[in-house]
Design a protein around this motif. Structure first.
Motif, PDB file in Angstrom:
ATOM      1  N   LEU A  25      -4.494  -5.615   1.609  1.00 58.65           N
ATOM      2  CA  LEU A  25      -3.616  -5.933   0.467  1.00 58.65           C
ATOM      3  C   LEU A  25      -4.440  -6.323  -0.755  1.00 58.65           C
ATOM      4  N   LYS A  26      -5.598  -6.914  -0.505  1.00 60.80           N
ATOM      5  CA  LYS A  26      -6.480  -7.265  -1.626  1.00 60.80           C
ATOM      6  C   LYS A  26      -7.215  -6.043  -2.172  1.00 60.80           C
ATOM      7  N   GLY A  27      -7.081  -4.906  -1.494  1.00 60.26           N
ATOM      8  CA  GLY A  27      -7.685  -3.669  -1.997  1.00 60.26           C
ATOM      9  C   GLY A  27      -8.952  -3.255  -1.283  1.00 60.26           C
TER      10      GLY A  27
ATOM     11  N   LYS B  74      -2.481   3.326   2.261  1.00 59.91           N
ATOM     12  CA  LYS B  74      -1.098   3.655   1.884  1.00 59.91           C
ATOM     13  C   LYS B  74      -0.128   3.092   2.922  1.00 59.91           C
ATOM     14  N   GLN B  75      -0.523   3.152   4.188  1.00 59.92           N
ATOM     15  CA  GLN B  75       0.348   2.605   5.249  1.00 59.92           C
ATOM     16  C   GLN B  75       0.581   1.111   5.050  1.00 59.92           C
ATOM     17  N   VAL B  76      -0.492   0.394   4.708  1.00 57.84           N
ATOM     18  CA  VAL B  76      -0.351  -1.059   4.514  1.00 57.84           C
ATOM     19  C   VAL B  76       0.512  -1.324   3.280  1.00 57.84           C
ATOM     20  N   PHE B  77       0.307  -0.510   2.267  1.00 60.41           N
ATOM     21  CA  PHE B  77       1.109  -0.601   1.040  1.00 60.41           C
ATOM     22  C   PHE B  77       2.605  -0.415   1.373  1.00 60.41           C
TER      23      PHE B  77
ATOM     24  N   GLN C  51       5.719  -3.202   1.246  1.00 63.41           N
ATOM     25  CA  GLN C  51       6.982  -2.991   0.521  1.00 63.41           C
ATOM     26  C   GLN C  51       8.185  -3.135   1.445  1.00 63.41           C
ATOM     27  N   SER C  52       8.030  -2.617   2.653  1.00 69.72           N
ATOM     28  CA  SER C  52       9.190  -2.616   3.550  1.00 69.72           C
ATOM     29  C   SER C  52       9.530  -4.018   4.041  1.00 69.72           C
TER      30      SER C  52
ATOM     31  N   ILE D 267       0.669  -7.372  -2.966  1.00 63.14           N
ATOM     32  CA  ILE D 267      -0.076  -6.121  -3.187  1.00 63.14           C
ATOM     33  C   ILE D 267      -0.916  -6.291  -4.454  1.00 63.14           C
ATOM     34  N   SER D 268      -2.232  -6.189  -4.312  1.00 62.46           N
ATOM     35  CA  SER D 268      -3.115  -6.387  -5.465  1.00 62.46           C
ATOM     36  C   SER D 268      -3.135  -5.140  -6.351  1.00 62.46           C
TER      37      SER D 268
END
Ligand code: AMP
Ligand code: ZN
Length: 494
Positions: free
Chosen positions: A283-285, A416-419, A423-424, A431-432
């Motif tokens: 999430l931090k990138g 992308k999966q973590v992103f 969101q879900s 989300i950074s």
């Protein structure tokens, strides 16, 4: 040379040999699925993954079993808090664990769930009672009688000679200096998950799980048992006591323990705000490959001090390896061979193997591959690489990657999966900007990029500049820097 591995039982480095020829049976204590896995957990799981991969590279077939602890005190408490069944509760975290493990390049072992082996566990307790190694208390719980097992303490090197027969503890994790009869089976408390079995209604203790499932899957004596260093006592000590007192045989021949991970020099804890799950870092990138690389960069028996600087350096290291490979695969080289590069590739393979044979010295193995990259890059810059040098250099890189597993660039889709997950579940605020950028621009794997570059080059040669310019613009927008050199087109990520 054979693998030399530290054995916690003998407190020495020993030459590793399996009982069956070319076949290793190993068991690793798995997660308790009550929350998302943190980077400390993954340090241990990655260390075991590395061992598994290196054993395979050394010619063994590896039978690797890992338990999923899907019933314990914390799980029961949290499930009750959330108003869901134990199974609903653990299913979510087991799924998350397996996704995270795959994200960080861990090959999946054979899984054994505690709740699917309740009958065998009850039977195991019954056999212990038959031999007077266990007893039932008034509430219907069962305890192991450690006074009956004089070797108790042999793994953790604790002296328990003065123990009191019959003193009990029913917690799975307890005071490290006490030796007391531990719970094999717990009678149900009000509202708790419980199973009906021939020894009564209740649920298994944590230590029992691992004894029963490991022996069921791998036999009464198997080659290696692994976990984090905190499991040496009481968990592994108790596994040995239960198993060996019943079978009269050695339970596991090698005991492999990974040292704990610290964060910025401190013990990781939620209250100290230095507690990170794998997902927190993405999430931090940060890229999954950077995290894996960092976790493998310190040999498993040394303290790994996790820092964000270290993570950034790991990102650069992985990038250098990927760029080197891309130079080799996309460049154009004159025919012939150079002695220097052939020797370099051969020596690098030997050095990597010697390092890993030396109790999995991952730091040395990484140093060997970086020496190769540095020296070969210099020769590449000077135009000294010949066509026939490419295969051995790529083979050395490939050998490295069979173990370290960071070269294949699938970070984009994984991030992308973590992103999407964030969101879900309503974690948008976590989300950074870095993750947002990576997801919007990235998502392109190395193979995607190389394909687009090949198309771009083909269009340019066909003088179809509209197409080649469009492809170049698309890659630039995705953060790919393209350079035309005398060796052909080279690229790297910004
Ligand atoms: P748990 O889910 O708590 O049972 O832990 C799963 C695995 O992670 C076990 O092998 C633990 O020993 C290991 N572990 C827990 N914390 C750390 C840490 N900080 N560093 C390394 N390994 C850890
Ligand atoms: Zn275990």
């Amino acid at each position: 040379m054979a693998l030399r591995l530290y054995n916690t039982m003998s407190s020495r480095i020993e030459e590793f040999h399996s009982l069956r020829k070319n076949e290793v049976r190993m068991y690793a204590c798995g997660p308790t699925v009550y929350d998302y896995g943190h980077i400390g957990n993954f340090r241990t799981f990655v260390a075991v993954d590395l061992l598994r991969r290196f054993l395979r590279q050394s010619g063994y077939t590896v039978h690797h079993v890992m338990n999923i602890t899907d019933v314990d005190d914390k799980i029961i408490r949290n499930a009750a808090r959330d108003g869901v069944t134990v199974q609903q509760y653990t299913a979510k975290y087991e799924k998350a664990f397996l996704e995270d493990a795959a994200m960080i390049g861990i090959e999946q072992p054979k899984l054994a769930r505690a709740t699917e082996h309740i009958a065998q566990m009850a039977e195991f307790v019954a056999r212990l009672v038959e031999k007077d190694l266990a007893y039932r208390t008034d509430d219907g719980s069962y305890y192991f009688r450690i006074a009956k097992f004089p070797r108790y303490g042999m793994l953790s090197k604790k002296d328990f000679s003065g123990i009191r027969d019959g003193a009990r503890v029913d917690l799975d994790e307890y005071d490290k200096d006490s030796a007391r009869d531990f719970a094999l089976w717990k009678a149900p408390k009000q509202g708790e998950a419980a199973w009906d079995t021939p020894i009564g209604r209740g649920r298994p203790g944590w230590h029992l799980e691992c004894s029963v499932m490991s022996m069921q899957e791998l036999g009464e004596t198997f080659d290696l048992h692994a976990g984090g260093e905190d499991l040496i006592f009481p968990h592994h000590e108790n596994e040995i006591a239960q198993s060996e007192s019943l079978t009269g045989k050695t339970f596991a021949r090698f005991w492999f323990h990974a040292r704990f991970l610290l964060v910025e020099g401190e013990k990781m804890s939620k209250s100290a705000e230095n507690f990170f799950t794998l997902r927190d870092l993405v999430l931090k990138g940060y890229k999954p490959s950077s995290i894996r690389y960092l976790l493998t960069s310190v040999p498993y028996r040394n303290q790994l001090n996790f820092t964000f600087d270290g993570l950034k350096q790991a990102t650069v290291s992985v990038e250098r390896l990927r760029n080197f490979r891309s130079r080799l695969t996309t460049g154009k080289f004159p025919g012939g061979t150079s002695n220097e590069m052939q020797t370099l590739a051969r020596e690098t393979v030997d050095r990597m193997q010697a390092a890993l044979d030396d109790d999995l010295n991952t730091a040395q193995a990484q140093a060997a591959v970086f020496d190769m990259v540095r020296r070969a890059n210099a020769v590449l810059d000077a135009g000294g690489i010949r066509h026939e040098d490419i295969a051995p250099l790529l083979a050395a890189l490939g050998k490295f990657d069979e173990i370290f597993a960071v070269l294949n660039d699938d970070d984009g889709p994984k991030m992308k999966q973590v992103f999407d997950w964030a969101q879900s579940v309503g974690y948008e605020k976590d989300i950074s900007a870095e993750l947002r950028d990576a997801v919007h621009s990235g998502g392109l794997s190395d193979a995607d990029i190389e394909k687009k570059i090949a198309e771009m080059e083909a269009a340019r040669r066909a003088r179809n500049f509209k197409v080649s310019d469009a492809l170049r613009a698309e890659l630039t927008a995705a953060g790919i820097v393209i350079e035309n050199t005398k060796d052909g087109v080279r690229w790297h990520r910004k």
